[in-house]
Design a protein around this motif. Structure first.
Motif, PDB file in Angstrom:
ATOM      1  N   ALA A  56       2.521   2.395  -2.905  1.00 32.72           N
ATOM      2  CA  ALA A  56       1.597   2.877  -1.872  1.00 32.72           C
ATOM      3  C   ALA A  56       2.326   3.848  -0.959  1.00 32.72           C
ATOM      4  O   ALA A  56       3.543   3.740  -0.755  1.00 32.72           O
ATOM      5  CB  ALA A  56       1.036   1.702  -1.071  1.00 32.72           C
ATOM      6  N   ARG A  57       1.564   4.778  -0.397  1.00 30.70           N
ATOM      7  CA  ARG A  57       2.104   5.752   0.542  1.00 30.70           C
ATOM      8  C   ARG A  57       1.162   5.856   1.736  1.00 30.70           C
ATOM      9  O   ARG A  57      -0.043   6.020   1.572  1.00 30.70           O
ATOM     10  CB  ARG A  57       2.269   7.123  -0.098  1.00 30.70           C
ATOM     11  N   SER A  58       1.712   5.771   2.941  1.00 32.49           N
ATOM     12  CA  SER A  58       0.928   5.888   4.167  1.00 32.49           C
ATOM     13  C   SER A  58       1.435   7.072   4.984  1.00 32.49           C
ATOM     14  O   SER A  58       2.635   7.329   5.051  1.00 32.49           O
ATOM     15  CB  SER A  58       1.044   4.608   5.004  1.00 32.49           C
ATOM     16  N   PHE A  65       1.361  -0.611   7.109  1.00 30.02           N
ATOM     17  CA  PHE A  65       0.201  -1.181   6.430  1.00 30.02           C
ATOM     18  C   PHE A  65       0.636  -2.421   5.669  1.00 30.02           C
ATOM     19  O   PHE A  65       1.714  -2.455   5.074  1.00 30.02           O
ATOM     20  CB  PHE A  65      -0.403  -0.184   5.447  1.00 30.02           C
ATOM     21  N   THR A  66      -0.191  -3.445   5.679  1.00 27.18           N
ATOM     22  CA  THR A  66       0.061  -4.637   4.886  1.00 27.18           C
ATOM     23  C   THR A  66      -1.257  -5.143   4.327  1.00 27.18           C
ATOM     24  O   THR A  66      -2.315  -4.981   4.945  1.00 27.18           O
ATOM     25  CB  THR A  66       0.729  -5.740   5.726  1.00 27.18           C
ATOM     26  N   ALA A  67      -1.209  -5.730   3.130  1.00 26.04           N
ATOM     27  CA  ALA A  67      -2.416  -6.285   2.528  1.00 26.04           C
ATOM     28  C   ALA A  67      -2.802  -7.613   3.151  1.00 26.04           C
ATOM     29  O   ALA A  67      -3.964  -8.009   3.095  1.00 26.04           O
ATOM     30  CB  ALA A  67      -2.225  -6.454   1.016  1.00 26.04           C
ATOM     31  N   ALA A  74       5.768  -2.821   5.164  1.00 26.83           N
ATOM     32  CA  ALA A  74       6.869  -1.870   4.954  1.00 26.83           C
ATOM     33  C   ALA A  74       6.410  -0.536   4.379  1.00 26.83           C
ATOM     34  O   ALA A  74       7.197   0.167   3.756  1.00 26.83           O
ATOM     35  CB  ALA A  74       7.953  -2.491   4.065  1.00 26.83           C
ATOM     36  N   VAL A  75       5.147  -0.159   4.581  1.00 30.34           N
ATOM     37  CA  VAL A  75       4.677   1.180   4.207  1.00 30.34           C
ATOM     38  C   VAL A  75       4.058   1.812   5.441  1.00 30.34           C
ATOM     39  O   VAL A  75       3.075   1.308   5.979  1.00 30.34           O
ATOM     40  CB  VAL A  75       3.653   1.129   3.063  1.00 30.34           C
ATOM     41  N   ARG A  79       8.781   2.941   5.995  1.00 33.01           N
ATOM     42  CA  ARG A  79       9.025   3.986   4.991  1.00 33.01           C
ATOM     43  C   ARG A  79       7.679   4.526   4.536  1.00 33.01           C
ATOM     44  O   ARG A  79       6.676   3.818   4.588  1.00 33.01           O
ATOM     45  CB  ARG A  79       9.819   3.448   3.802  1.00 33.01           C
ATOM     46  N   GLN A  80       7.671   5.779   4.089  1.00 26.85           N
ATOM     47  CA  GLN A  80       6.414   6.381   3.647  1.00 26.85           C
ATOM     48  C   GLN A  80       5.927   5.774   2.345  1.00 26.85           C
ATOM     49  O   GLN A  80       4.736   5.545   2.157  1.00 26.85           O
ATOM     50  CB  GLN A  80       6.574   7.893   3.486  1.00 26.85           C
ATOM     51  N   TRP A  81       6.847   5.555   1.422  1.00 19.87           N
ATOM     52  CA  TRP A  81       6.515   5.030   0.102  1.00 19.87           C
ATOM     53  C   TRP A  81       7.064   3.613  -0.025  1.00 19.87           C
ATOM     54  O   TRP A  81       8.124   3.299   0.514  1.00 19.87           O
ATOM     55  CB  TRP A  81       7.122   5.882  -1.004  1.00 19.87           C
ATOM     56  N   GLY A  82       6.358   2.765  -0.748  1.00 18.82           N
ATOM     57  CA  GLY A  82       6.858   1.418  -0.972  1.00 18.82           C
ATOM     58  C   GLY A  82       6.144   0.752  -2.126  1.00 18.82           C
ATOM     59  O   GLY A  82       4.979   1.047  -2.423  1.00 18.82           O
ATOM     60  N   ALA A  83       6.858  -0.153  -2.794  1.00 15.16           N
ATOM     61  CA  ALA A  83       6.293  -0.880  -3.930  1.00 15.16           C
ATOM     62  C   ALA A  83       6.028  -2.345  -3.598  1.00 15.16           C
ATOM     63  O   ALA A  83       5.645  -3.117  -4.484  1.00 15.16           O
ATOM     64  CB  ALA A  83       7.241  -0.798  -5.129  1.00 15.16           C
ATOM     65  N   THR A  84       6.219  -2.727  -2.334  1.00 13.32           N
ATOM     66  CA  THR A  84       6.130  -4.152  -1.982  1.00 13.32           C
ATOM     67  C   THR A  84       4.735  -4.595  -1.563  1.00 13.32           C
ATOM     68  O   THR A  84       4.488  -5.791  -1.461  1.00 13.32           O
ATOM     69  CB  THR A  84       7.111  -4.471  -0.844  1.00 13.32           C
TER      70      THR A  84
END
Length: 426
Positions: A56-58, A65-67, A74-75, A79-84
């Motif tokens: 994801a990228r914000s 942002f978090t689900a 952590a997006v 950081r702009q990009w993250g896989a978590t």
């Protein structure tokens, strides 16, 4: 157990989940899966799994942002990009001892606040089928709050990259330790499943704090008639969360008014209530679904209403879809707090800091809307690629569903989130 995972897009969200999550979820969802051993005696083992590889990228740099609130996000700010945000993996093993007794264990590895990607027990229960229509489970079991409550972590069973955060992120609990009783019945062409459940849960919400729900009691009812599925659920629990304790201890130093504020907003413990209603209409070529819920924790977590509507159209292996989600508090996002008139300067400064801390908590009661558009591509049997764009708008006075909020965060400014995920089952 023989499970048929079709290579084409799922005929319905609930039916896909029933197939994926094996016969136990089929009973809850009111659908039928292809299960050959459910009517046989003798020992039978099953094994399967699911996973999501997501990124994801914000473009928001003042909050993450978090689900859901149990993930560090952590997006965005971090950081702009993250896989978590969306990546996870799960495995499930089941054993049928005979036609009446069975057991299931499911482990899920996903990013958490405390343990990184350490696997956690999502399900671990024993099921007794007293009659073909009446069953009892005991152990760690699913909380059947939402339409996707039985399979919310299995991304392949969802049409989207993730469930709408305004609703599903508000209540990140997906299981509890306890018992449930399910009864299946019919009226005309409609199939019904009525479920009663009781339990408790104890989960970390920060690296040093925990959330505890005791006396978690609820009922869920699912009706399926042709292409239409309806689910209504309600629960209550005694909820406590041991965060912000210094804030409330500080408020209590301000005599009766501080004590009253602490009693009103501290979560130690309070009666919490949730009521949900959802529908899914899926004739095959297209689908439309939506849910609404009201949640009241009688504390700084607030009283709020959240809802979403989603629709999609299937064209061969492609399923474009749209979502509109909204969360609205039924209480103010800020209060006057302590009356500091006539207080000594040092005490006035301390009180102002406490008022600011309290309003920071209340600002986290989401006042937010999100418009999303995406596409799912079922490019191979058991594999789906999803691309999704979210325009998230935290409205004035609220930090929305964002976490790690920084001083430069401005409500009323939209945040764009781009997500890509590959979901799979085996």
């Amino acid at each position: 157990m023989t499970v048929n995972l079709a290579p084409k897009p799922p005929a319905s969200v609930t039916a896909t989940a029933a197939v994926l999550m094996l016969s136990c979820c089929a009973a809850l969802a009111g659908e039928s899966a292809t299960v050959s051993v459910a009517e046989e005696d003798g020992l039978h083992w099953t094994f399967g799994g699911f996973g999501t590889l997501g990124v994801a990228r914000s473009n928001g740099d003042q909050a993450d942002f978090t689900a859901n609130y149990l993930s560090p996000g952590a997006v965005g700010y971090s950081r702009q990009w993250g896989a978590t945000v969306d990546s996870r993996a799960g495995v499930q093993a089941g054993v049928h001892l005979n036609r009446d007794w069975s057991a299931v264990v499911q482990l899920v590895s996903e990013r958490t606040l405390r343990n990184g990607y350490a696997p956690a027990v999502e399900w671990a229960y024993v099921q007794y089928r007293a009659t073909p229509d009446l069953s009892l489970r005991a152990g760690r079991i699913t909380l059947p709050l939402f339409l996707a409550g039985d399979y919310r972590k299995a991304g392949y069973a969802l049409p989207w990259v993730r469930p709408p955060v305004e609703l599903y992120g508000t209540i990140p609990l997906s299981s509890s330790d306890g018992v449930d009783l399910s009864y299946r019945w019919q009226t005309g062409a409609a199939n019904h499943v009525t479920q009663f459940f009781y339990g408790r849960t104890d989960i970390p919400v920060t690296p040093v704090a925990r959330a505890r729900a005791h006396g978690l009691t609820g009922v869920s009812h699912t009706t399926t008639a042709g292409a239409l599925t309806l689910r209504a659920s309600a629960l209550r629990a005694d909820l406590s969360v041991d965060i912000a304790r210094p804030l409330f201890d500080g408020l209590r130093q301000f005599d009766d008014q501080g004590e009253a504020l602490a009693e009103q907003y501290e979560l130690d413990p309070k009666h919490a209530y949730v009521a949900t209603l959802g529908f899914n209409y899926d004739p095959g070529r297209w689908f439309a679904m939506g849910e609404i819920a009201r949640m009241n924790a009688h504390s700084y977590l607030g009283d709020k209403t959240a809802a979403y509507l989603s629709a999609g159209y299937r064209y061969h292996d492609l399923t474009p879809y749209v979502i509109y989600a909204v969360s609205r508090p039924n209480v103010p996002n800020s209060v006057a707090g302590l009356d500091l008139a006539g207080q000594p300067r040092q005490r006035m400064a301390a009180g102002a800091q406490l008022n600011g801390g309290l309003n920071q908590l209340l600002a986290a009661i989401a006042r937010q809307s999100t418009v999303s558009a995406g596409v799912r591509w079922d490019f191979h049997s058991g594999y789906a690629l999803k691309l999704q764009y979210d325009r998230i708008l935290p409205q004035q006075g609220s930090t929305g569903t964002f976490i790690n909020v920084q001083p430069g965060f401005r409500a009323g400014q939209p945040v764009s989130l781009f997500s890509a995920a590959v979901d799979f089952v085996f």
